[in-house]
Design a protein around this motif. Structure first.
Motif, PDB file in Angstrom:
ATOM      1  N   PRO A  86       0.811  -1.229   0.000  1.00 12.70           N
ATOM      2  CA  PRO A  86       0.000   0.000   0.000  1.00 12.70           C
ATOM      3  C   PRO A  86       0.841   1.274   0.000  1.00 12.70           C
ATOM      4  O   PRO A  86       0.498   2.249  -0.673  1.00 12.70           O
ATOM      5  CB  PRO A  86      -0.829  -0.128   1.286  1.00 12.70           C
ATOM      6  CG  PRO A  86      -0.897  -1.593   1.550  1.00 12.70           C
ATOM      7  CD  PRO A  86       0.420  -2.137   1.095  1.00 12.70           C
ATOM      8  N   GLY A  87       1.943   1.275   0.753  1.00 10.80           N
ATOM      9  CA  GLY A  87       2.800   2.463   0.787  1.00 10.80           C
ATOM     10  C   GLY A  87       3.446   2.737  -0.556  1.00 10.80           C
ATOM     11  O   GLY A  87       3.489   3.884  -1.017  1.00 10.80           O
ATOM     12  N   ASN A 218      -2.428  13.603  10.658  1.00 12.19           N
ATOM     13  CA  ASN A 218      -3.536  13.068  11.464  1.00 12.19           C
ATOM     14  C   ASN A 218      -3.462  11.545  11.544  1.00 12.19           C
ATOM     15  O   ASN A 218      -4.432  10.832  11.248  1.00 12.19           O
ATOM     16  CB  ASN A 218      -4.880  13.520  10.872  1.00 12.19           C
ATOM     17  CG  ASN A 218      -6.017  13.410  11.870  1.00 12.19           C
ATOM     18  OD1 ASN A 218      -5.785  13.345  13.076  1.00 12.19           O
ATOM     19  ND2 ASN A 218      -7.238  13.393  11.375  1.00 12.19           N
ATOM     20  N   GLU A 219      -2.304  11.031  11.958  1.00 10.53           N
ATOM     21  CA  GLU A 219      -2.046   9.599  11.990  1.00 10.53           C
ATOM     22  C   GLU A 219      -2.098   9.078  13.423  1.00 10.53           C
ATOM     23  O   GLU A 219      -1.693   9.772  14.354  1.00 10.53           O
ATOM     24  CB  GLU A 219      -0.658   9.296  11.422  1.00 10.53           C
ATOM     25  CG  GLU A 219      -0.410   9.778  10.013  1.00 10.53           C
ATOM     26  CD  GLU A 219       1.064   9.740   9.641  1.00 10.53           C
ATOM     27  OE1 GLU A 219       1.365   9.264   8.539  1.00 10.53           O
ATOM     28  OE2 GLU A 219       1.895  10.192  10.465  1.00 10.53           O
ATOM     29  N   SER A 220      -2.515   7.840  13.580  1.00 10.58           N
ATOM     30  CA  SER A 220      -2.337   7.156  14.858  1.00 10.58           C
ATOM     31  C   SER A 220      -1.018   6.388  14.859  1.00 10.58           C
ATOM     32  O   SER A 220      -0.439   6.118  15.909  1.00 10.58           O
ATOM     33  CB  SER A 220      -3.508   6.202  15.123  1.00 10.58           C
ATOM     34  OG  SER A 220      -3.649   5.269  14.063  1.00 10.58           O
ATOM     35  N   SER A 221      -0.546   6.034  13.687  1.00  5.89           N
ATOM     36  CA  SER A 221       0.785   5.478  13.454  1.00  5.89           C
ATOM     37  C   SER A 221       1.152   5.869  12.031  1.00  5.89           C
ATOM     38  O   SER A 221       0.337   6.458  11.321  1.00  5.89           O
ATOM     39  CB  SER A 221       0.789   3.958  13.648  1.00  5.89           C
ATOM     40  OG  SER A 221      -0.128   3.346  12.767  1.00  5.89           O
ATOM     41  N   THR A 222       2.361   5.558  11.588  1.00  8.95           N
ATOM     42  CA  THR A 222       2.812   6.020  10.280  1.00  8.95           C
ATOM     43  C   THR A 222       1.849   5.611   9.177  1.00  8.95           C
ATOM     44  O   THR A 222       1.612   4.425   8.947  1.00  8.95           O
ATOM     45  CB  THR A 222       4.215   5.469   9.975  1.00  8.95           C
ATOM     46  OG1 THR A 222       5.112   5.892  11.000  1.00  8.95           O
ATOM     47  CG2 THR A 222       4.714   5.986   8.636  1.00  8.95           C
ATOM     48  N   SER A 224      -1.300   5.530   8.985  1.00 12.61           N
ATOM     49  CA  SER A 224      -2.372   4.631   9.418  1.00 12.61           C
ATOM     50  C   SER A 224      -3.645   4.832   8.613  1.00 12.61           C
ATOM     51  O   SER A 224      -4.509   3.953   8.562  1.00 12.61           O
ATOM     52  CB  SER A 224      -2.659   4.839  10.904  1.00 12.61           C
ATOM     53  OG  SER A 224      -2.991   6.197  11.166  1.00 12.61           O
ATOM     54  N   PHE A 225      -3.777   5.977   7.974  1.00 13.96           N
ATOM     55  CA  PHE A 225      -4.970   6.293   7.185  1.00 13.96           C
ATOM     56  C   PHE A 225      -4.968   5.625   5.818  1.00 13.96           C
ATOM     57  O   PHE A 225      -5.966   5.631   5.100  1.00 13.96           O
ATOM     58  CB  PHE A 225      -5.047   7.811   6.951  1.00 13.96           C
ATOM     59  CG  PHE A 225      -3.859   8.350   6.202  1.00 13.96           C
ATOM     60  CD1 PHE A 225      -3.812   8.346   4.818  1.00 13.96           C
ATOM     61  CD2 PHE A 225      -2.751   8.844   6.890  1.00 13.96           C
ATOM     62  CE1 PHE A 225      -2.715   8.828   4.131  1.00 13.96           C
ATOM     63  CE2 PHE A 225      -1.651   9.333   6.208  1.00 13.96           C
ATOM     64  CZ  PHE A 225      -1.629   9.330   4.833  1.00 13.96           C
ATOM     65  N   LEU A 226      -3.857   5.020   5.439  1.00 16.35           N
ATOM     66  CA  LEU A 226      -3.604   4.700   4.037  1.00 16.35           C
ATOM     67  C   LEU A 226      -4.323   3.442   3.557  1.00 16.35           C
ATOM     68  O   LEU A 226      -4.342   2.418   4.236  1.00 16.35           O
ATOM     69  CB  LEU A 226      -2.095   4.527   3.826  1.00 16.35           C
ATOM     70  CG  LEU A 226      -1.632   4.332   2.394  1.00 16.35           C
ATOM     71  CD1 LEU A 226      -1.986   5.536   1.544  1.00 16.35           C
ATOM     72  CD2 LEU A 226      -0.138   4.072   2.359  1.00 16.35           C
ATOM     73  N   LYS A 227      -4.894   3.549   2.362  1.00 13.41           N
ATOM     74  CA  LYS A 227      -5.395   2.398   1.608  1.00 13.41           C
ATOM     75  C   LYS A 227      -4.969   2.571   0.159  1.00 13.41           C
ATOM     76  O   LYS A 227      -4.617   3.668  -0.275  1.00 13.41           O
ATOM     77  CB  LYS A 227      -6.923   2.322   1.685  1.00 13.41           C
ATOM     78  CG  LYS A 227      -7.485   2.049   3.068  1.00 13.41           C
ATOM     79  CD  LYS A 227      -9.008   1.936   3.022  1.00 13.41           C
ATOM     80  CE  LYS A 227      -9.572   1.663   4.408  1.00 13.41           C
ATOM     81  NZ  LYS A 227     -11.064   1.552   4.378  1.00 13.41           N
ATOM     82  N   ARG A 228      -4.991   1.475  -0.594  1.00 13.09           N
ATOM     83  CA  ARG A 228      -4.804   1.615  -2.035  1.00 13.09           C
ATOM     84  C   ARG A 228      -5.934   2.477  -2.587  1.00 13.09           C
ATOM     85  O   ARG A 228      -7.046   2.456  -2.059  1.00 13.09           O
ATOM     86  CB  ARG A 228      -4.785   0.240  -2.699  1.00 13.09           C
ATOM     87  CG  ARG A 228      -3.629  -0.636  -2.218  1.00 13.09           C
ATOM     88  CD  ARG A 228      -3.702  -2.039  -2.805  1.00 13.09           C
ATOM     89  NE  ARG A 228      -2.638  -2.885  -2.244  1.00 13.09           N
ATOM     90  CZ  ARG A 228      -2.762  -3.608  -1.133  1.00 13.09           C
ATOM     91  NH1 ARG A 228      -3.915  -3.598  -0.460  1.00 13.09           N
ATOM     92  NH2 ARG A 228      -1.748  -4.337  -0.683  1.00 13.09           N
TER      93      ARG A 228
END
Length: 245
Positions: A86-87, A218-222, A224-228
């Protein structure tokens, strides 16, 4: 609403002007680092790497596509994976729009993954990308540039981002990065630079936009919001803080 200082326009302006000086310091430091990067020594590429491409087998030299400079993105997509990292997918979403500008400034861009070409092509079609993407399956390329590792290597310890990592069970066999190459008039190829981990975070323009938004990343971890990009909901949910919910 976030717990944040609210001040008069005059106080805000003074704070903003003071922070502008810090931003200028960062800009000047980045300019200096860019100059120093260009002064780093190069290494002649002696090994003959061959890649599987849509045009058939090609060497590293032929990936330049007639230009003198080549940028390779080491995309995390290993053999048998159902989908790319995903990244990496987030970063590479920014590639297609850059291609005309890179190509007309003597720079060729391509992604390289260790997955076989049909698996790369299937994921590329799913994501509707256009940039060149080739397979190093069966080649030492990913291993030599320290972005692919066998399970035994991981267990014994690996070198990634120019640092030694102790052996451990499990862990990714593919990791991200980029490498740059120069080809001179007689066809000799030189490795000029590689960067890993967060070293190319500034390629991700969306993160740079987030950094200037009121709530930042606005992340809870690096990330963390990410999706494809094809996995997000059709309509983004409104943040509760903005609607008093």
């Amino acid at each position: 609403m976030p717990d944040h200082a609210v001040v008069s326009p005059e106080v805000w302006l003074e704070a903003r002007k003071a922070f502008l000086q810090r931003e200028k310091e960062l800009t000047h430091l980045r300019d200096a680092i860019n100059r120093e990067r260009m002064e780093l020594p190069w290494v002649r590429v002696e090994k003959e790497y061959v890649f599987d491409t849509e045009q058939g087998p090609q060497t590293l030299a032929s990936l330049f596509d007639g230009r003198s400079q080549l940028i390779v993105y080491h995309f995390m997509l290993g053999p048998g994976w159902e989908a790319g990292c995903p990244g990496c997918s987030f970063l590479i979403d920014h590639a297609d729009g850059a291609l005309p500008h890179l190509n007309h400034h003597d720079v060729t861009f391509t992604a390289v993954s260790r997955a076989p070409l049909p698996e790369i092509q299937a994921y590329k079609r799913r994501m509707e990308w256009k940039f060149p993407w080739v397979s190093s399956f069966g080649s030492d390329f990913n291993f030599d540039f320290h972005v692919s590792f066998t399970k035994q290597q991981i267990a014994e310890g690996i070198t990634y981002n120019y640092e030694q990592h102790p052996g451990r069970d499990g862990g990714e066999t593919e990791l991200p990065g980029m490498s740059a190459f120069f080809r001179d008039a007689d066809g000799t190829v030189f490795h000029t630079f590689s960067s890993y981990a967060r070293g190319i975070e500034d390629w991700i323009g969306t993160l740079m936009i987030f950094d200037r938004a009121p709530l930042g990343r606005n992340e809870s971890s690096t990330m963390s919001f990410l999706k494809r990009h094809d996995e997000y909901e059709t309509k983004p949910k409104a943040a509760a803080c903005c609607h008093g919910e």
